[in-house]
Motif scaffolding. Structure first.
Motif, PDB file in Angstrom:
ATOM      1  N   UNK A 151       2.013   9.886 -10.334  1.00 10.74           N
ATOM      2  CA  UNK A 151       1.167   9.973 -11.517  1.00 10.74           C
ATOM      3  C   UNK A 151       1.244   8.792 -12.464  1.00 10.74           C
ATOM      4  N   UNK A 152       1.726   7.646 -11.964  1.00  6.51           N
ATOM      5  CA  UNK A 152       1.858   6.467 -12.833  1.00  6.51           C
ATOM      6  C   UNK A 152       0.777   5.435 -12.535  1.00  6.51           C
ATOM      7  N   UNK A 153       0.214   4.895 -13.627  1.00  8.17           N
ATOM      8  CA  UNK A 153      -0.889   3.942 -13.511  1.00  8.17           C
ATOM      9  C   UNK A 153      -0.331   2.519 -13.561  1.00  8.17           C
ATOM     10  N   UNK A 154       0.382   2.128 -12.516  1.00 12.53           N
ATOM     11  CA  UNK A 154       0.944   0.792 -12.406  1.00 12.53           C
ATOM     12  C   UNK A 154       1.026   0.459 -10.920  1.00 12.53           C
ATOM     13  N   UNK A 155       0.799  -0.788 -10.581  1.00 11.36           N
ATOM     14  CA  UNK A 155       0.789  -1.175  -9.170  1.00 11.36           C
ATOM     15  C   UNK A 155       1.688  -2.386  -8.950  1.00 11.36           C
ATOM     16  N   UNK A 167       0.830  -1.204   0.000  1.00  9.48           N
ATOM     17  CA  UNK A 167       0.000   0.000   0.000  1.00  9.48           C
ATOM     18  C   UNK A 167       0.866   1.255   0.000  1.00  9.48           C
ATOM     19  N   UNK A 168       1.942   1.227   0.785  1.00  7.31           N
ATOM     20  CA  UNK A 168       2.821   2.408   0.863  1.00  7.31           C
ATOM     21  C   UNK A 168       3.608   2.592  -0.430  1.00  7.31           C
ATOM     22  N   UNK A 169       4.112   1.491  -0.984  1.00  8.78           N
ATOM     23  CA  UNK A 169       4.876   1.614  -2.235  1.00  8.78           C
ATOM     24  C   UNK A 169       3.977   2.084  -3.369  1.00  8.78           C
ATOM     25  N   UNK A 170       2.756   1.559  -3.425  1.00  6.37           N
ATOM     26  CA  UNK A 170       1.849   1.959  -4.497  1.00  6.37           C
ATOM     27  C   UNK A 170       1.388   3.404  -4.344  1.00  6.37           C
ATOM     28  N   UNK A 171       1.355   3.881  -3.123  1.00  5.37           N
ATOM     29  CA  UNK A 171       1.011   5.290  -2.915  1.00  5.37           C
ATOM     30  C   UNK A 171       2.091   6.197  -3.512  1.00  5.37           C
TER      31      UNK A 171
END
Length: 481
Positions: A390-394, A380-384
């Motif tokens: 502004x990148x659409x990747x998880x 969750x923290x890394x994806x935040x």
């Protein structure tokens, strides 16, 4: 003796009154030279004479237990530290639920307890061996110091288990303690006991993944053993958890800083597609798809450490009161599990299916589920960080059937999404999901050491705060000593 404070007047610091336990003290003093030989042979390569700003426990009070100072690692004061004894503690689970906790090893559980202690003890020196060459490619003095802090505390955790073996298991325990110094990570003839601890740790991204995922398995196992009806083991593991928290902090913040730096570099270069691997790598940072591959590898290796989903050994250890569940005393049930069930993932007719199994035999599955939930917090923290850039990747945890060597899914192949595939498809596509030799070569090309104070390698961001509130240009390791 106040069991909250640590006695440094003997060769082996302790809070267990070793000075009045001459037989055990003599045994540990006899083991000490072999340990130092092991440390000099297999500990951090090339830095044994460097002064390192390390923390050492002076107390086992979690509110204030460590002091920081420069020390050469071979001179570090490894010791025996147990959490304070709880008065009138009872066994919190199993057939002996509610009975007084054991202060000595029950004869009928001797072999099971010894094996659990040996397995836990074996992981500690293994990780030091896996990480011994990393100092030569550290991205900063801050990171170098964190590596060495992890290493000396893994060494202390070995001491913790050796104390239990020497004090409570007689000649068998002494022989097992010697064996812990004889095995070597990855050795063809005398490997470490668990597979993940024979894997190479070739670079710092691997180290951060290891301390996040594999040390988190250690956290779950220590929590389970901290519930034990054998009180000395419970007390030992409770204090080990205090130290272990820093190891996972190193992993979580390390990966955060790698992701942060990659996003910053992509933004500065005007790169809108984070999957354009060649362009991103040209910036001297690790692309997000490769970080995902590393995550896939270390998470799946760590899942194997929990053993088979259904296990009579786990059931027997629980029934006996030896090893409980994660945060056992906080669970609202009867703590006996005689009629309870737990959902388990199994491979049935070629499909991954959830079926109810007796909760007693599904304890490994439950612990693994707790582990997965704990792992998800870091993502969750890394994806935040990625989303804010502004990148659409998880970054995602792969399916539990992916890349498994132990348990229900060891004989099949699955994609990270959990789709079952044949051998040919796996062999053709595994390089999309796991690090390839080319990925390893690229990461290795970034691993140039940075030893100037306050400077960081191009592929990682500085930390938000320093260790012990030190300034950004603090000299955490004095290399030329």
């Amino acid at each position: 003796m106040n069991d909250m404070h640590v006695d440094y007047s003997t060769k082996i610091p302790n809070n267990v009154n070793l000075s009045e336990d001459r037989q055990v003290l003599k045994a540990l003093e006899g083991w000490h030279p072999g340990y130092i030989d092991w440390w000099n042979d297999m500990g951090p390569d090339g830095f044994q004479q460097s002064l390192v700003y390390l923390r050492t426990a002076y107390s086992v009070d979690p509110r204030g237990w460590a002091k920081f100072d420069y020390v050469k690692m071979p001179d570090y004061r490894w010791g025996i530290l147990l959490a304070p004894q709880e008065e009138n503690r009872v066994i919190p689970f199993g057939e002996n639920f509610g009975q007084p906790a054991w202060q000595e090893v029950p004869g009928e559980h001797r072999a099971t307890l010894r094996r659990l202690i040996v397995i836990q003890g074996d992981t500690e020196p293994a990780s030091v061996e896996q990480q011994r060459h990393l100092g030569k490619t550290a991205p900063s003095l801050y990171d170098l110091r964190n590596l060495f802090q992890v290493n000396v505390e893994e060494g202390r955790h070995l001491w913790a288990m050796v104390y239990l073996l020497q004090k409570y298991f007689g000649r068998d325990g002494r022989e097992e303690a010697d064996e812990l110094l004889r095995r070597r990570s990855g050795d063809a003839d005398s490997p470490r006991m668990l597979g993940a601890f024979n894997e190479a740790t070739p670079d710092w991204l691997s180290f951060f993944m290891f301390t996040y995922f594999t040390d988190r398995d250690g956290k779950m196992q220590l929590h389970s053993l901290a519930q034990s009806g054998f009180d000395p083991l419970s007390r030992t593991c409770r204090f080990m958890l205090t130290e272990e928290a820093h190891h996972m902090f190193v992993g979580e913040t390390g990966i955060s800083r790698v992701v942060q730096r990659t996003c910053e570099a992509m933004q500065a270069a005007g790169i809108s597609d984070p999957t354009d691997i060649a362009r991103v790598r040209a910036l001297g940072v690790v692309d997000l798809p490769t970080i995902q591959k590393k995550l896939n590898l270390h998470y799946s290796l760590s899942l194997d450490l929990f053993g088979s989903e259904v296990s009579t050994n786990a059931a027997n250890a629980f029934n006996a009161g030896i090893k409980g569940r994660y945060k056992e005393t906080a669970i609202d049930d009867d703590h006996r599990l005689q009629n309870a069930t737990y959902p388990v993932l199994k491979l049935i007719n070629g499909k991954v299916t959830r079926v109810d199994e007796p909760a007693l035999t599904a304890l490994n599955m439950r612990l693994r589920d707790d582990y997965t939930q704990d792992c998800a917090k870091g993502l969750l923290r890394w994806n935040k960080i990625i989303a804010l850039a502004g990148y659409d990747i998880r970054l995602e945890l792969p399916n539990v059937a992916f890349h498994r060597q132990i348990g229900e899914f060891r004989d099949i192949h699955a994609t990270p999404d959990g789709v079952l595939i044949d051998d040919a498809t796996w062999n053709r596509r595994k390089g999309e999901w796991l690090p390839s030799s080319g990925d390893g070569d690229f990461i290795a090309s970034l691993m140039t050491p940075v030893t100037e104070t306050g400077v960081y390698a191009s592929w990682i961001s500085p930390p938000k705060v320093g260790i012990d509130n030190k300034p950004g240009d603090f000299e955490y390791v004095k290399i030329d000593t």
